[in-house]
Design an enzyme around this catalytic site. Structure first.
Site, PDB file in Angstrom:
ATOM      1  N   LYS A 197      -6.839  -6.328  12.487  1.00 27.38           N
ATOM      2  CA  LYS A 197      -8.155  -6.006  11.920  1.00 27.38           C
ATOM      3  C   LYS A 197      -9.290  -6.225  12.934  1.00 27.38           C
ATOM      4  O   LYS A 197     -10.206  -5.426  13.029  1.00 27.38           O
ATOM      5  CB  LYS A 197      -8.415  -6.856  10.673  1.00 27.38           C
ATOM      6  CG  LYS A 197      -7.506  -6.506   9.509  1.00 27.38           C
ATOM      7  CD  LYS A 197      -7.848  -7.361   8.306  1.00 27.38           C
ATOM      8  CE  LYS A 197      -6.920  -7.041   7.157  1.00 27.38           C
ATOM      9  NZ  LYS A 197      -7.287  -7.731   5.928  1.00 27.38           N
ATOM     10  N   ASN A 226     -10.519  -2.891   8.021  1.00 27.68           N
ATOM     11  CA  ASN A 226      -9.215  -2.751   7.360  1.00 27.68           C
ATOM     12  C   ASN A 226      -8.924  -1.299   6.997  1.00 27.68           C
ATOM     13  O   ASN A 226      -7.920  -1.019   6.362  1.00 27.68           O
ATOM     14  CB  ASN A 226      -9.058  -3.694   6.155  1.00 27.68           C
ATOM     15  CG  ASN A 226      -9.848  -3.260   4.946  1.00 27.68           C
ATOM     16  OD1 ASN A 226     -10.798  -2.485   5.048  1.00 27.68           O
ATOM     17  ND2 ASN A 226      -9.476  -3.765   3.789  1.00 27.68           N
ATOM     18  N   SER A 242       0.799  -1.227   0.000  1.00 29.88           N
ATOM     19  CA  SER A 242       0.000   0.000   0.000  1.00 29.88           C
ATOM     20  C   SER A 242       0.833   1.280   0.000  1.00 29.88           C
ATOM     21  O   SER A 242       0.502   2.217  -0.730  1.00 29.88           O
ATOM     22  CB  SER A 242      -0.961   0.017   1.197  1.00 29.88           C
ATOM     23  OG  SER A 242      -2.027  -0.846   0.963  1.00 29.88           O
ATOM     24  N   ALA A 268     -12.995 -19.393   5.484  1.00 30.74           N
ATOM     25  CA  ALA A 268     -14.012 -18.543   6.106  1.00 30.74           C
ATOM     26  C   ALA A 268     -13.398 -17.685   7.204  1.00 30.74           C
ATOM     27  O   ALA A 268     -14.050 -17.344   8.189  1.00 30.74           O
ATOM     28  CB  ALA A 268     -15.139 -19.417   6.668  1.00 30.74           C
TER      29      ALA A 268
HETATM   30  P1  NAD Z   1      -7.388 -16.048   8.538  1.00 33.53           P
HETATM   31  O1  NAD Z   1      -6.380 -16.793   9.346  1.00 33.53           O
HETATM   32  O2  NAD Z   1      -8.330 -15.110   9.205  1.00 33.53           O
HETATM   33  O3  NAD Z   1      -8.288 -17.088   7.716  1.00 33.53           O
HETATM   34  C1  NAD Z   1      -7.775 -18.124   6.922  1.00 33.53           C
HETATM   35  C2  NAD Z   1      -8.780 -19.287   6.964  1.00 33.53           C
HETATM   36  O4  NAD Z   1      -8.404 -20.255   5.987  1.00 33.53           O
HETATM   37  C3  NAD Z   1      -8.828 -20.002   8.311  1.00 33.53           C
HETATM   38  O5  NAD Z   1     -10.182 -20.031   8.779  1.00 33.53           O
HETATM   39  C4  NAD Z   1      -8.326 -21.406   7.988  1.00 33.53           C
HETATM   40  O6  NAD Z   1      -8.925 -22.424   8.786  1.00 33.53           O
HETATM   41  C5  NAD Z   1      -8.727 -21.529   6.533  1.00 33.53           C
HETATM   42  N1  NAD Z   1      -8.037 -22.574   5.768  1.00 33.53           N
HETATM   43  C6  NAD Z   1      -6.752 -22.986   5.864  1.00 33.53           C
HETATM   44  N2  NAD Z   1      -6.533 -23.969   4.957  1.00 33.53           N
HETATM   45  C7  NAD Z   1      -7.681 -24.175   4.263  1.00 33.53           C
HETATM   46  C8  NAD Z   1      -8.072 -25.038   3.196  1.00 33.53           C
HETATM   47  N3  NAD Z   1      -7.212 -25.917   2.655  1.00 33.53           N
HETATM   48  N4  NAD Z   1      -9.348 -24.966   2.747  1.00 33.53           N
HETATM   49  C9  NAD Z   1     -10.234 -24.096   3.301  1.00 33.53           C
HETATM   50  N5  NAD Z   1      -9.913 -23.257   4.312  1.00 33.53           N
HETATM   51  C10 NAD Z   1      -8.651 -23.291   4.789  1.00 33.53           C
HETATM   52  O7  NAD Z   1      -6.526 -15.289   7.412  1.00 33.53           O
HETATM   53  P2  NAD Z   1      -7.032 -14.072   6.497  1.00 33.53           P
HETATM   54  O8  NAD Z   1      -6.795 -12.798   7.194  1.00 33.53           O
HETATM   55  O9  NAD Z   1      -8.395 -14.395   6.000  1.00 33.53           O
HETATM   56  O10 NAD Z   1      -5.961 -14.129   5.306  1.00 33.53           O
HETATM   57  C11 NAD Z   1      -5.995 -15.198   4.360  1.00 33.53           C
HETATM   58  C12 NAD Z   1      -5.025 -14.878   3.224  1.00 33.53           C
HETATM   59  O11 NAD Z   1      -5.467 -13.696   2.540  1.00 33.53           O
HETATM   60  C13 NAD Z   1      -3.592 -14.577   3.673  1.00 33.53           C
HETATM   61  O12 NAD Z   1      -2.722 -15.271   2.807  1.00 33.53           O
HETATM   62  C14 NAD Z   1      -3.469 -13.080   3.471  1.00 33.53           C
HETATM   63  O13 NAD Z   1      -2.142 -12.695   3.176  1.00 33.53           O
HETATM   64  C15 NAD Z   1      -4.353 -12.873   2.257  1.00 33.53           C
HETATM   65  N6  NAD Z   1      -4.870 -11.486   2.077  1.00 33.53           N
HETATM   66  C16 NAD Z   1      -4.845 -10.955   0.817  1.00 33.53           C
HETATM   67  C17 NAD Z   1      -5.353  -9.682   0.596  1.00 33.53           C
HETATM   68  C18 NAD Z   1      -5.301  -9.095  -0.788  1.00 33.53           C
HETATM   69  O14 NAD Z   1      -5.671  -7.915  -0.964  1.00 33.53           O
HETATM   70  N7  NAD Z   1      -4.908  -9.853  -1.792  1.00 33.53           N
HETATM   71  C19 NAD Z   1      -5.916  -8.932   1.644  1.00 33.53           C
HETATM   72  C20 NAD Z   1      -5.917  -9.497   2.913  1.00 33.53           C
HETATM   73  C21 NAD Z   1      -5.398 -10.777   3.118  1.00 33.53           C
END
Ligand code: NAD
Length: 269
Positions: free
Chosen positions: A71, A92, A21, A133
């Site tokens: 967050k 966020n 960002s 989720a």
């Molecule tokens: P989080 O820990 O809140 O949630 C991740 C979820 O994925 C957990 O509930 C976990 O149990 C689940 N999970 C793990 N393996 C799985 C599978 N094989 N199948 C289904 N579910 C599974 O994390 P978050 O904050 O939601 O972040 C998730 C990802 O998103 C991270 O890699 C983060 O870097 C990325 N992200 C990207 C952006 C973007 O703009 N591109 C923005 C925010 C976060």
């Protein structure tokens, strides 16, 4: 160049070195000749209460983007939350009003959906599968329901987490059918990985090869993971003929929503 007149925005998280960002915002501010700048802040968790006090009193700060792991923690400490930030229990982005009032929103889902629309995805009346989720999966699920999706399948390795999210979304969006199981990918116009699976260079996939083989060519396959830029999941989807959306495209599509909420960008950037 910063000067005494420069208005600031910030991004807070820990660690902070990976965020894109500051580069995206500062390039945009410079390209538009604006006396605005974004500061990255790597904050220790025990400084959060002091940070909230600082935000209230920081008169040349317009707002603050919030990233992992704050967050959820910050959502509970603001004066006002948007309806979706309340539903998601996370923010966020924070806007600082002139009197120091702090207002929060969560535009993760809007960013994702904005990028998906650019790829031709039409949510109204459509079917989508979201894998994960957690924070981002919840925001994406919420945005898809808000945009009129007919059927959302949302799964998580933590099945209770997916069910709890489903219950909460059903209460707010009764017109969307929300399920947690599926037999094939054939019916989905969108399949999104919203889990961290595939981060780094391990090459893990969030779906089995057998399930991936049921993908149809018209499907948009999206990943939230930003590193690597093209995950193993997206490589496989491309090889199977699907259109793909990267995590970086989601992040870039969010910038305008974040900037508009903080009052430093017009709508539609
Ligand atoms: P989080 O820990 O809140 O949630 C991740 C979820 O994925 C957990 O509930 C976990 O149990 C689940 N999970 C793990 N393996 C799985 C599978 N094989 N199948 C289904 N579910 C599974 O994390 P978050 O904050 O939601 O972040 C998730 C990802 O998103 C991270 O890699 C983060 O870097 C990325 N992200 C990207 C952006 C973007 O703009 N591109 C923005 C925010 C976060």
């Amino acid at each position: 160049m910063l000067d005494g007149t420069t208005q600031l925005v910030a991004i807070v998280g820990s660690p902070i070195v990976q965020v894109k960002s500051p580069l995206n915002f500062n390039t945009w501010f410079q390209d538009h000749g604006l006396d605005l700048a974004m500061l990255p802040i790597d904050l220790r968790a025990d400084s959060l209460p002091a940070f909230i006090g600082l935000l209230r009193g920081w008169q040349n700060l317009r707002g603050c983007v919030v990233t992992v792991p704050y967050k959820q923690l910050l959502a509970g400490q603001l004066d006002q939350l948007s309806a979706r930030a309340q539903l998601l229990g996370s923010v966020n982005v924070i806007r600082r009003e002139a009197d120091g009032t702090l207002c929060g929103d969560n535009v993760d889902g809007e960013g994702f959906l904005g990028a998906a629309r650019q790829h031709g995805f039409v949510p109204a009346g459509g079917n989508a599968l979201v894998l994960g989720a957690g924070g981002v999966g919840s925001a994406i699920g919420c945005a898809l329901c808000e945009a009129g999706l007919a059927r959302l399948v949302i799964t998580d390795v933590d099945a209770a987490r997916a069910r709890a999210l489903g219950d909460s979304l059903r209460g707010t969006f009764p017109a969307t059918e929300i399920l947690h199981e599926y037999a094939s990918l054939a019916d989905f116009a969108l399949v999104a990985n919203a889990s961290p699976v595939g981060m780094g260079n391990g090459g893990e996939l969030p779906l089995s090869e057998a399930m991936l083989a049921t993908l149809t060519q018209g499907c948009l396959v999206a990943d939230v993971v930003t590193s690597p830029a093209v995950t193993a999941f997206l490589h496989r989807a491309r090889a199977l003929g699907a259109r793909t959306q990267t995590g970086a495209q989601m992040a870039r599509a969010q910038m305008g929503h974040l900037g508009h909420f903080m009052g430093v960008m017009p709508p539609g950037v």
